[in-house]
Design a protein around this motif. Structure first.
Motif, PDB file in Angstrom:
ATOM      1  N   THR A 100       0.781   0.515  14.138  1.00  0.00           N
ATOM      2  CA  THR A 100       0.221  -0.784  13.770  1.00  0.00           C
ATOM      3  C   THR A 100       0.339  -1.079  12.277  1.00  0.00           C
ATOM      4  O   THR A 100       0.213  -2.217  11.874  1.00  0.00           O
ATOM      5  CB  THR A 100      -1.271  -0.853  14.143  1.00  0.00           C
ATOM      6  OG1 THR A 100      -1.976   0.155  13.418  1.00  0.00           O
ATOM      7  CG2 THR A 100      -1.474  -0.659  15.633  1.00  0.00           C
ATOM      8  N   GLY A 101       0.531  -0.060  11.470  1.00  0.00           N
ATOM      9  CA  GLY A 101       0.550  -0.266  10.026  1.00  0.00           C
ATOM     10  C   GLY A 101      -0.851  -0.387   9.445  1.00  0.00           C
ATOM     11  O   GLY A 101      -1.029  -0.771   8.298  1.00  0.00           O
ATOM     12  N   GLU A 104      -7.047   1.411   6.458  1.00  0.00           N
ATOM     13  CA  GLU A 104      -8.368   0.934   6.060  1.00  0.00           C
ATOM     14  C   GLU A 104      -9.098   2.011   5.279  1.00  0.00           C
ATOM     15  O   GLU A 104      -8.962   3.197   5.571  1.00  0.00           O
ATOM     16  CB  GLU A 104      -9.185   0.529   7.287  1.00  0.00           C
ATOM     17  CG  GLU A 104      -8.630  -0.689   7.987  1.00  0.00           C
ATOM     18  CD  GLU A 104      -9.490  -1.148   9.143  1.00  0.00           C
ATOM     19  OE1 GLU A 104     -10.218  -0.316   9.717  1.00  0.00           O
ATOM     20  OE2 GLU A 104      -9.424  -2.344   9.462  1.00  0.00           O
ATOM     21  N   SER A 114      -8.830  -3.322   3.843  1.00  0.00           N
ATOM     22  CA  SER A 114      -8.041  -3.320   5.072  1.00  0.00           C
ATOM     23  C   SER A 114      -6.657  -3.868   4.778  1.00  0.00           C
ATOM     24  O   SER A 114      -6.513  -5.032   4.371  1.00  0.00           O
ATOM     25  CB  SER A 114      -8.716  -4.159   6.150  1.00  0.00           C
ATOM     26  OG  SER A 114      -7.866  -4.287   7.267  1.00  0.00           O
ATOM     27  N   LYS A 115      -5.640  -3.036   4.990  1.00  0.00           N
ATOM     28  CA  LYS A 115      -4.267  -3.486   4.769  1.00  0.00           C
ATOM     29  C   LYS A 115      -3.891  -4.585   5.749  1.00  0.00           C
ATOM     30  O   LYS A 115      -3.146  -5.501   5.407  1.00  0.00           O
ATOM     31  CB  LYS A 115      -3.301  -2.309   4.911  1.00  0.00           C
ATOM     32  CG  LYS A 115      -1.860  -2.707   4.709  1.00  0.00           C
ATOM     33  CD  LYS A 115      -0.915  -1.572   5.021  1.00  0.00           C
ATOM     34  CE  LYS A 115       0.497  -2.122   5.055  1.00  0.00           C
ATOM     35  NZ  LYS A 115       1.344  -1.417   5.965  1.00  0.00           N
ATOM     36  N   ILE A 116      -4.398  -4.519   6.967  1.00  0.00           N
ATOM     37  CA  ILE A 116      -4.078  -5.549   7.957  1.00  0.00           C
ATOM     38  C   ILE A 116      -4.631  -6.907   7.513  1.00  0.00           C
ATOM     39  O   ILE A 116      -3.960  -7.928   7.639  1.00  0.00           O
ATOM     40  CB  ILE A 116      -4.623  -5.156   9.347  1.00  0.00           C
ATOM     41  CG1 ILE A 116      -3.832  -3.958   9.868  1.00  0.00           C
ATOM     42  CG2 ILE A 116      -4.528  -6.312  10.321  1.00  0.00           C
ATOM     43  CD1 ILE A 116      -4.300  -3.433  11.201  1.00  0.00           C
ATOM     44  N   ALA A 117      -5.834  -6.915   6.951  1.00  0.00           N
ATOM     45  CA  ALA A 117      -6.439  -8.172   6.517  1.00  0.00           C
ATOM     46  C   ALA A 117      -5.752  -8.733   5.269  1.00  0.00           C
ATOM     47  O   ALA A 117      -5.547  -9.941   5.151  1.00  0.00           O
ATOM     48  CB  ALA A 117      -7.924  -7.978   6.249  1.00  0.00           C
ATOM     49  N   VAL A 118      -5.393  -7.842   4.329  1.00  0.00           N
ATOM     50  CA  VAL A 118      -4.845  -8.287   3.048  1.00  0.00           C
ATOM     51  C   VAL A 118      -3.320  -8.334   3.055  1.00  0.00           C
ATOM     52  O   VAL A 118      -2.713  -9.140   2.363  1.00  0.00           O
ATOM     53  CB  VAL A 118      -5.361  -7.367   1.908  1.00  0.00           C
ATOM     54  CG1 VAL A 118      -4.847  -7.796   0.561  1.00  0.00           C
ATOM     55  CG2 VAL A 118      -6.870  -7.343   1.902  1.00  0.00           C
ATOM     56  N   GLY A 119      -2.687  -7.443   3.841  1.00  0.00           N
ATOM     57  CA  GLY A 119      -1.229  -7.424   3.924  1.00  0.00           C
ATOM     58  C   GLY A 119      -0.540  -6.567   2.882  1.00  0.00           C
ATOM     59  O   GLY A 119       0.662  -6.680   2.681  1.00  0.00           O
ATOM     60  N   ARG A 120      -1.272  -5.705   2.212  1.00  0.00           N
ATOM     61  CA  ARG A 120      -0.679  -4.839   1.178  1.00  0.00           C
ATOM     62  C   ARG A 120      -1.555  -3.609   0.994  1.00  0.00           C
ATOM     63  O   ARG A 120      -2.681  -3.558   1.480  1.00  0.00           O
ATOM     64  CB  ARG A 120      -0.552  -5.582  -0.145  1.00  0.00           C
ATOM     65  CG  ARG A 120      -1.890  -6.047  -0.674  1.00  0.00           C
ATOM     66  CD  ARG A 120      -1.787  -6.717  -2.037  1.00  0.00           C
ATOM     67  NE  ARG A 120      -3.076  -7.235  -2.443  1.00  0.00           N
ATOM     68  CZ  ARG A 120      -4.085  -6.498  -2.890  1.00  0.00           C
ATOM     69  NH1 ARG A 120      -3.960  -5.201  -3.008  1.00  0.00           N
ATOM     70  NH2 ARG A 120      -5.233  -7.049  -3.229  1.00  0.00           N
TER      71      ARG A 120
END
Length: 137
Positions: A100-101, A104, A114-120
């Motif tokens: 999933t990448g 957190e 959270s990388k998923i929320a921020v994208g980096r």
């Protein structure tokens, strides 16, 4: 991904010695449907191997089957494409659903980043600020 986690863990433990030994991480579990797809793919692989060794005679062992189905004849006409799809393409597609990448960072159950929320990925000063703010509470 594991390398990123270890780098951030070492950085946080050097900045916040009180966290040493208390930082844990890992991959989130894959969605439930992916586990079912992996099991189905394993059955398909076993079936394909059985077809290779037993040939058309395997269809006579299945009740209510008078002969090989049309899709089987098509697969026999294109053996390389069938093999590539079944043993390379399908597993790759299913595996892409597992990773999933997600990355957190949480403290006491509260998600700080959270990388998923921020994208980096977070940078060092940002992490220090997030942990200082969370430890002040």
């Amino acid at each position: 991904m594991q390398r990123n986690y270890l780098t951030i863990k070492q950085f946080l433990e050097s900045e916040f010695p009180e966290l040493r030994g208390n930082i844990d991480g890992g991959n989130p579990p894959p969605p439930e449907y992916v586990q079912y797809l992996q099991q189905i793919l394993s059955v398909l692989h076993l079936g394909a191997v059985a077809m290779i060794f037993m040939g058309d005679s395997v269809w006579s062992m299945i009740p209510m089957m008078s002969g090989p189905p049309k899709w089987y004849q098509t697969c026999k006409q294109y053996p390389l494409q069938t093999f590539m799809g079944l043993f390379f393409v399908l597993p790759t597609l299913i595996q892409s659903q597992v990773t999933t990448g997600a990355f957190e960072i949480a403290l006491d159950g509260d998600v700080l980043f959270s990388k998923i929320a921020v994208g980096r990925f977070p940078d060092g000063p940002e992490l220090v600020h997030l942990f200082q703010k969370a430890l002040e509470k």
